[in-house]
Write a protein that holds these residues in place. Structure first.
Motif, PDB file in Angstrom:
ATOM      1  N   ALA A 478       0.750  -3.354  10.954  1.00  0.00           N
ATOM      2  CA  ALA A 478      -0.095  -4.095  10.012  1.00  0.00           C
ATOM      3  C   ALA A 478      -1.407  -4.530  10.664  1.00  0.00           C
ATOM      4  CB  ALA A 478       0.670  -5.310   9.488  1.00  0.00           C
ATOM      5  N   LEU A 479      -1.368  -4.941  11.903  1.00  0.00           N
ATOM      6  CA  LEU A 479      -2.594  -5.339  12.595  1.00  0.00           C
ATOM      7  C   LEU A 479      -3.490  -4.128  12.858  1.00  0.00           C
ATOM      8  CD1 LEU A 479      -1.101  -7.873  15.158  1.00  0.00           C
ATOM      9  CD2 LEU A 479      -2.551  -8.425  13.195  1.00  0.00           C
ATOM     10  N   GLU A 480      -2.898  -2.977  13.132  1.00  0.00           N
ATOM     11  CA  GLU A 480      -3.687  -1.805  13.489  1.00  0.00           C
ATOM     12  C   GLU A 480      -4.258  -1.101  12.259  1.00  0.00           C
ATOM     13  OE1 GLU A 480      -5.404   0.681  16.358  1.00  0.00           O
ATOM     14  OE2 GLU A 480      -4.239  -1.163  16.619  1.00  0.00           O
ATOM     15  N   GLU A 481      -3.502  -1.050  11.178  1.00  0.00           N
ATOM     16  CA  GLU A 481      -3.920  -0.273  10.011  1.00  0.00           C
ATOM     17  C   GLU A 481      -4.878  -1.028   9.118  1.00  0.00           C
ATOM     18  OE1 GLU A 481      -0.293   0.746   8.155  1.00  0.00           O
ATOM     19  OE2 GLU A 481       0.236   2.299   9.603  1.00  0.00           O
ATOM     20  N   GLY A 482      -4.819  -2.355   9.034  1.00  0.00           N
ATOM     21  CA  GLY A 482      -5.741  -3.091   8.195  1.00  0.00           C
ATOM     22  C   GLY A 482      -5.053  -3.691   6.986  1.00  0.00           C
ATOM     23  N   ARG A 483      -5.893  -4.416   6.191  1.00  0.00           N
ATOM     24  CA  ARG A 483      -5.350  -5.194   5.081  1.00  0.00           C
ATOM     25  C   ARG A 483      -4.845  -4.306   3.954  1.00  0.00           C
ATOM     26  NH1 ARG A 483      -8.677  -9.371   1.155  1.00  0.00           N
ATOM     27  NH2 ARG A 483      -6.843 -10.101  -0.018  1.00  0.00           N
ATOM     28  N   ALA A 484      -5.511  -3.191   3.668  1.00  0.00           N
ATOM     29  CA  ALA A 484      -5.134  -2.354   2.519  1.00  0.00           C
ATOM     30  C   ALA A 484      -3.716  -1.792   2.700  1.00  0.00           C
ATOM     31  CB  ALA A 484      -6.136  -1.219   2.331  1.00  0.00           C
ATOM     32  N   ASP A 485      -3.437  -1.352   3.893  1.00  0.00           N
ATOM     33  CA  ASP A 485      -2.095  -0.824   4.119  1.00  0.00           C
ATOM     34  C   ASP A 485      -1.039  -1.919   4.084  1.00  0.00           C
ATOM     35  OD1 ASP A 485      -3.040   1.776   4.416  1.00  0.00           O
ATOM     36  OD2 ASP A 485      -3.544   1.420   6.512  1.00  0.00           O
ATOM     37  N   ARG A 486      -1.396  -3.097   4.581  1.00  0.00           N
ATOM     38  CA  ARG A 486      -0.441  -4.207   4.527  1.00  0.00           C
ATOM     39  C   ARG A 486      -0.165  -4.617   3.086  1.00  0.00           C
ATOM     40  NH1 ARG A 486      -3.634  -6.334   8.824  1.00  0.00           N
ATOM     41  NH2 ARG A 486      -4.516  -7.912   7.425  1.00  0.00           N
ATOM     42  N   THR A 487      -1.217  -4.714   2.301  1.00  0.00           N
ATOM     43  CA  THR A 487      -1.009  -5.087   0.896  1.00  0.00           C
ATOM     44  C   THR A 487      -0.243  -3.984   0.148  1.00  0.00           C
ATOM     45  OG1 THR A 487      -3.194  -4.178   0.374  1.00  0.00           O
ATOM     46  CG2 THR A 487      -3.047  -6.543   0.829  1.00  0.00           C
ATOM     47  N   ALA A 488      -0.449  -2.726   0.520  1.00  0.00           N
ATOM     48  CA  ALA A 488       0.308  -1.652  -0.133  1.00  0.00           C
ATOM     49  C   ALA A 488       1.798  -1.771   0.162  1.00  0.00           C
ATOM     50  CB  ALA A 488      -0.224  -0.287   0.318  1.00  0.00           C
ATOM     51  N   ARG A 489       2.139  -2.074   1.409  1.00  0.00           N
ATOM     52  CA  ARG A 489       3.549  -2.268   1.743  1.00  0.00           C
ATOM     53  C   ARG A 489       4.115  -3.511   1.065  1.00  0.00           C
ATOM     54  NH1 ARG A 489       1.741  -0.872   6.948  1.00  0.00           N
ATOM     55  NH2 ARG A 489       1.806  -3.071   7.567  1.00  0.00           N
ATOM     56  N   ALA A 490       3.314  -4.577   1.015  1.00  0.00           N
ATOM     57  CA  ALA A 490       3.786  -5.777   0.321  1.00  0.00           C
ATOM     58  C   ALA A 490       3.981  -5.511  -1.164  1.00  0.00           C
ATOM     59  CB  ALA A 490       2.784  -6.914   0.525  1.00  0.00           C
ATOM     60  N   LEU A 491       3.100  -4.712  -1.762  1.00  0.00           N
ATOM     61  CA  LEU A 491       3.247  -4.369  -3.173  1.00  0.00           C
ATOM     62  C   LEU A 491       4.506  -3.544  -3.403  1.00  0.00           C
ATOM     63  CD1 LEU A 491       2.216  -4.223  -6.072  1.00  0.00           C
ATOM     64  CD2 LEU A 491       0.763  -2.299  -5.398  1.00  0.00           C
ATOM     65  N   GLU A 492       4.761  -2.592  -2.541  1.00  0.00           N
ATOM     66  CA  GLU A 492       5.962  -1.773  -2.679  1.00  0.00           C
ATOM     67  C   GLU A 492       7.227  -2.626  -2.533  1.00  0.00           C
ATOM     68  OE1 GLU A 492       8.295   1.413  -3.411  1.00  0.00           O
ATOM     69  OE2 GLU A 492       6.101   1.277  -3.579  1.00  0.00           O
ATOM     70  N   GLN A 493       7.212  -3.572  -1.612  1.00  0.00           N
ATOM     71  CA  GLN A 493       8.363  -4.451  -1.439  1.00  0.00           C
ATOM     72  C   GLN A 493       8.565  -5.344  -2.651  1.00  0.00           C
ATOM     73  OE1 GLN A 493       8.168  -6.852   2.067  1.00  0.00           O
ATOM     74  NE2 GLN A 493      10.171  -7.805   1.744  1.00  0.00           N
ATOM     75  N   ALA A 494       7.463  -5.872  -3.210  1.00  0.00           N
ATOM     76  CA  ALA A 494       7.565  -6.719  -4.396  1.00  0.00           C
ATOM     77  C   ALA A 494       8.114  -5.932  -5.583  1.00  0.00           C
ATOM     78  CB  ALA A 494       6.207  -7.322  -4.729  1.00  0.00           C
ATOM     79  N   ARG A 495       7.701  -4.681  -5.731  1.00  0.00           N
ATOM     80  CA  ARG A 495       8.219  -3.841  -6.821  1.00  0.00           C
ATOM     81  C   ARG A 495       9.715  -3.583  -6.642  1.00  0.00           C
ATOM     82  NH1 ARG A 495       3.958   0.932  -6.364  1.00  0.00           N
ATOM     83  NH2 ARG A 495       5.591   2.064  -7.467  1.00  0.00           N
ATOM     84  N   ALA A 496      10.126  -3.294  -5.412  1.00  0.00           N
ATOM     85  CA  ALA A 496      11.555  -3.037  -5.172  1.00  0.00           C
ATOM     86  C   ALA A 496      12.392  -4.290  -5.422  1.00  0.00           C
ATOM     87  CB  ALA A 496      11.754  -2.534  -3.740  1.00  0.00           C
ATOM     88  N   GLU A 497      11.903  -5.458  -4.995  1.00  0.00           N
ATOM     89  CA  GLU A 497      12.666  -6.683  -5.211  1.00  0.00           C
ATOM     90  C   GLU A 497      12.746  -7.035  -6.690  1.00  0.00           C
ATOM     91  OE1 GLU A 497      10.691  -9.561  -2.853  1.00  0.00           O
ATOM     92  OE2 GLU A 497      11.561  -8.867  -0.941  1.00  0.00           O
ATOM     93  N   LEU A 498      11.658  -6.817  -7.431  1.00  0.00           N
ATOM     94  CA  LEU A 498      11.697  -7.101  -8.861  1.00  0.00           C
ATOM     95  C   LEU A 498      12.655  -6.164  -9.583  1.00  0.00           C
ATOM     96  CD1 LEU A 498      10.746  -8.553 -11.384  1.00  0.00           C
ATOM     97  CD2 LEU A 498       8.744  -7.043 -11.440  1.00  0.00           C
ATOM     98  N   ARG A 499      12.638  -4.890  -9.204  1.00  0.00           N
ATOM     99  CA  ARG A 499      13.563  -3.953  -9.858  1.00  0.00           C
ATOM    100  C   ARG A 499      15.010  -4.333  -9.547  1.00  0.00           C
ATOM    101  NH1 ARG A 499      13.379   0.623 -12.394  1.00  0.00           N
ATOM    102  NH2 ARG A 499      11.115   0.738 -12.190  1.00  0.00           N
TER     103      ARG A 499
END
Length: 893
Positions: A478-499
């Motif tokens: 997350a530190l190396e790739e930047g904010r966009a990749d971190r938010t993408a992973r957080a979005l994917e996790q939020a979608r999986a938890e909601l489902r």
């Protein structure tokens, strides 16, 4: 009175004497009978065990004759000196068995020598006392005295052995006795009608075809664990048996004239099928043991020239095929640590020898950057394993530039080398979390560092170190790739938890509905309602988290586009604003559905929201999606037009075949007409070399013509069915079916009926060709009006119109053959003989190919069908029509 009392004991004396003589006779006869009976019992034991069947046929009579001589010799020895018991001996036995002294029975038969009255009175008194003493005469049980002759009780052992042999022989005992007694000379010839089939099915791990045994015999080598199956029908001689080495197994009866047997082959032996005392067939079986597989490195493992993969050149082999190859990695500094295994893909299913280069990417593994020991492990279908020599290599690792990420990866490797060094790891994590300016005061990074630190302190499980290392890796990425990749992973996790929350809510709702149908107490109802409210609150919180994750991800994407100076931000800002508003409306509807206890609607909204997010990430717009749908529909239409073109070619071939058949029929009729003219001539005017044509002989050419017409009728039926499917698909695509295709269907039906009756179908076939060509042109025009002209290189290519696909090159009527050839050969480069683009041509479309290589599953299914056909063919009680059909199928195979 006294005379009757004295005569009463003497009345039973003759019967007692007879019984005594019989007892003495049995005591003398039984010891004489036992030696020949022992020889007979030994012969029965050998026969019931099937030992004579192991001998050649010519040697069995000698064995029987030997036992016969032994029985005669034992009988002669036993009966030598045997005599019939005399009356005096019977009296002695009665006196001895009754315990009488002074031989009272002899006193009854004796008389005094003189006539002295005193002596006579004394003798009479003596006789009265003797008569009184014989009232309790006893014969006693016979005592042959075999125990003295057989002190170790061999007779009992022989009896037990005979009983066990009878149990082992079972229903086969009479047949074994008959074969042991009846002499057999030479091999019997199989009776007419005898049918024998024997095959060996190798084990499944060999993936080998069944081995059919030659009925003439010979040597056969089979894999270990194979299954032998034998089917025998017809002939005479009783039930057959399968002799495998020293073991004989009777066949099981399928019916009155059919038998079958099965056996597992684990070791080599002589195998024979015997029937009626003769050998029907025999083979020498050699069982081939399964060897363990081998594996090795063809070159030293090293880092791949490009990327972070590891280059593993490998080679493995097995005598019957490899089931899998695994690469096992062990940390060189900690050999006792559990190995990390990676499956290596094989080039085919169960190859006997395989070579390749595996390129696993282990840059995310905790051992990345450390020296490991790698070893290949090959397995075969039987479960055997083979290992290669170990090799050492340093795993490639990803290069990090962020200082905190570099520190986390270094700490991660230190824990891999020494998982017990938790104190130093906690101190390093404290140092990193104490300088938030190093990671831009990111709250997520700070929480991840503190979480890793407390896990190392409080969680003493060995697995806790692996979990902390995984957390360190994700934080470094997350530190190396930047904010966009971190938010993408957080979005994917939020979608999986909601489902997951929605699925849990659906399950609980179904359980509540099921519980409502049963009797519930008020307390249970209140508890279920409370749980439902808690679940809805949890789902509402997950929806809010998803909404926040979407907002943060969109902001991160905007920042990335601004940093990259992308023009997409200024091309259509209103479109992106509408996307964001639509995403927010979706989340609002999900929240409303959740609060109104409609989890199904919330799950449907989530699916649509995920599709919108994928479209947003891929940069897809409604206009692009419409163009994509239009292109796909155009491709479907072009494929259907290609099918119609293929029908024109096939119909033209059938028309050519009709022409050839008509010419052959005309030539045949002309030959028959000439033959009749020659037959009607006068006998003296016939040519001498011309033989008289046979009468009422079937014409092979006419029968072949009818068979060919029947086959073409089936082909015509298949073409008509395919045309119906094309018409239905084109109607679903465009909403309209060209009228000429319907007329072509009618013409095909007329051609099919004519061919089925053996008539001439050329006229309807010509009509079908014309209507198919016209229908193809109308399809092309309709596709161009509805979907427009395709892009260059798409479908049939640029500049290809209706004239190219259904142009003037395709002839009609009688000239259909030439036109078909011109159309097939004049399509230009990059096309196959049907006018379709080849697979190698750019933009080619696979418009259907009728050539397909069967896979392994279909080959195995074909072998099972063959085996089932052979089993059914062995059952001769089936109807003769069915047996003939099975034989025809087997000949085709």
């Amino acid at each position: 009175m006294s005379g009757r009392r004295e005569a009463s004991p003497l009345r039973a004396l003759p019967r007692r004497r007879l019984l005594a003589r019989l007892a003495l006779g049995w005591e003398r006869l039984w010891p004489a009978l036992w030696p020949p009976l022992g020889v007979v019992g030994l012969f029965l034991l050998v026969a019931l065990l099937g030992l004579p069947l192991l001998l050649p046929s010519w040697l069995r009579p000698f064995l029987t004759f030997f036992f016969l001589l032994a029985a005669i010799y034992a009988g002669i020895r036993g009966f030598r000196g045997l005599s019939v018991p005399r009356p005096a001996e019977a009296d002695r036995r009665l006196e001895a068995a009754s315990g009488l002294a002074h031989r009272p029975l002899a006193a009854l038969a004796d008389r005094p020598a003189g006539n002295d009255p005193v002596a006579l009175a004394v003798w009479e008194a003596h006789r009265r006392r003797a008569t009184a003493s014989i009232q309790s005469l006893r014969v006693g049980l016979p005592r042959p005295g075999l125990a003295k002759r057989d002190p170790i009780a061999l007779r009992a052992g022989l009896g037990l052995a005979l009983g066990a042999a009878l149990v082992v022989a079972g229903a086969e005992a009479p047949e074994r006795l008959r074969r042991a007694l009846v002499p057999e000379f030479g091999l019997a010839v199989a009776a007419p009608g005898l049918r024998l089939e024997a095959w060996v099915t190798p084990p499944a791990y060999t993936n080998a075809a069944p081995i059919f045994l030659d009925l003439a015999g010979g040597e056969v080598t089979v894999p270990q664990g194979s299954r032998l199956q034998v089917a025998l029908s017809g002939g005479s001689g009783g039930a057959p048996e399968l002799q495998l080495g020293a073991e004989a197994t009777p066949f099981r009866a399928l019916d009155a004239q059919s038998w079958a047997a099965e056996a597992r082959l684990d070791q080599g032996a002589r195998m024979a099928i015997r029937r009626g005392g003769s050998e029907v067939a025999g083979w020498s079986l050699t069982v081939q043991a399964d060897q363990p597989p081998t594996a090795r490195f063809t070159d030293a493992p090293a880092r791949a020239p490009r990327g972070l993969a590891l280059r593993l050149p490998w080679q493995a082999a097995d005598d019957w095929g490899l089931a899998g190859v695994v690469a096992e990695f062990r940390l060189a500094a900690r050999p006792q640590a559990p190995a990390h295994a990676i499956d290596i893909n094989l080039p085919s299913v169960q190859p006997r020898e395989a070579t390749g280069i595996a390129g696993p990417d282990l840059s995310a593994h905790p051992w990345a950057g450390l020296e490991v020991e790698v070893q290949l492990l090959a397995r075969d279908g039987a479960g055997q394993e083979g290992r290669s020599d170990p090799a050492r290599v340093t795993l490639p690792e990803r290069a990090f530039t962020h200082p905190v990420a570099v520190a986390l990866i270094t700490l991660r490797k230190a824990l891999s080398l020494d998982p017990t060094a938790r104190r130093g790891a906690r101190a390093e994590l404290d140092r990193l979390s104490g300088a938030p300016e190093a990671f831009e005061h990111d709250t997520t990074t700070f929480l991840a560092l503190r979480s890793a630190r407390h896990r190392l302190q409080r969680d003493q499980r060995p697995q806790a170190v692996d979990e902390v290392q995984e957390l360190m890796w994700e934080t470094a990425l997350a530190l190396e790739e930047g904010r966009a990749d971190r938010t993408a992973r957080a979005l994917e996790q939020a979608r999986a938890e909601l489902r997951e929350a929605l699925e849990q809510q659906l399950r609980e709702q179904a359980e509540r509905e099921q519980a409502e149908q049963q009797d519930r107490t008020p307390e249970q109802a209140q508890e279920q309602e409370r749980q439902a409210q808690e679940q809805r609150a949890e789902t509402d919180r997950r929806i809010q988290e998803l909404r926040d994750a979407i907002r943060q991800h969109l902001e991160a994407l905007a920042e990335r586009l601004q940093q990259e100076n992308a023009e997409a931000m200024t091309t259509d800002p209103q479109n992106r604003l509408m996307d964001r508003r639509d995403l927010e409306r979706r989340t609002d509807r999900m929240r409303d559905a959740n609060r109104e206890q409609r989890p199904q609607d919330a799950e449907r909204e989530l699916a649509e929201l995920e599709e919108m997010l994928r479209a947003l990430e891929e940069g897809r717009t409604p206009q692009n999606e419409a163009a994509e749908r239009n292109r796909q529909q155009r491709q479907r239409g072009q494929q259907q037009m290609g099918v119609v073109q293929d029908m024109v070619r096939r119909q033209t071939q059938m028309l050519d075949s009709g022409h050839r058949r008509a010419e052959a029929e005309a030539q045949r009729q002309e030959a028959e007409r000439r033959a009749r003219q020659l037959q009607n001539r006068a006998p003296w005017s016939r040519p001498p070399q011309q033989p008289e044509p046979p009468a009422a002989q079937p014409n092979p050419a006419e029968a072949e013509t009818r068979t060919e017409a029947a086959r073409e009728a089936m082909t015509q039926r298949a073409l008509r069915r395919a045309l119906g499917e094309v018409m239905q698909q084109f109607g679903d695509l465009t909403g309209e079916i060209p009228t000429p295709l319907g007329r072509a269907d009618q013409a095909m039906r007329e051609a099919q009926e004519a061919l089925a009756q053996g008539g001439d179908a050329r006229t309807p076939q010509q009509t079908a060709i014309r209507e198919l060509q016209e229908g193809g042109r109308q399809m092309a025009q309709q596709m161009q009006r509805q979907f427009g002209q395709g892009e260059p290189g798409e479908g049939e290519g640029e500049g290809e119109g209706e004239g190219e696909m259904f142009g003037q090159g395709q002839g009609q009527g009688e000239g259909g053959q030439e036109g078909g050839q011109e159309n097939a050969q004049g399509q230009g480069p990059g096309r196959d003989p049907l006018g379709r683009r080849s697979r190698e041509a750019p933009g080619a479309q696979d418009n259907g190919s009728d050539t397909r290589v069967p896979d392994e599953a279909e080959l195995l299914r074909t072998r099972r069908i063959q085996e089932e056909l052979r089993k059914r063919g062995a059952e001769r009680t089936r109807p003769q029509e069915e047996l003939d059909y099975i034989d025809r199928l087997l000949r085709r195979f």
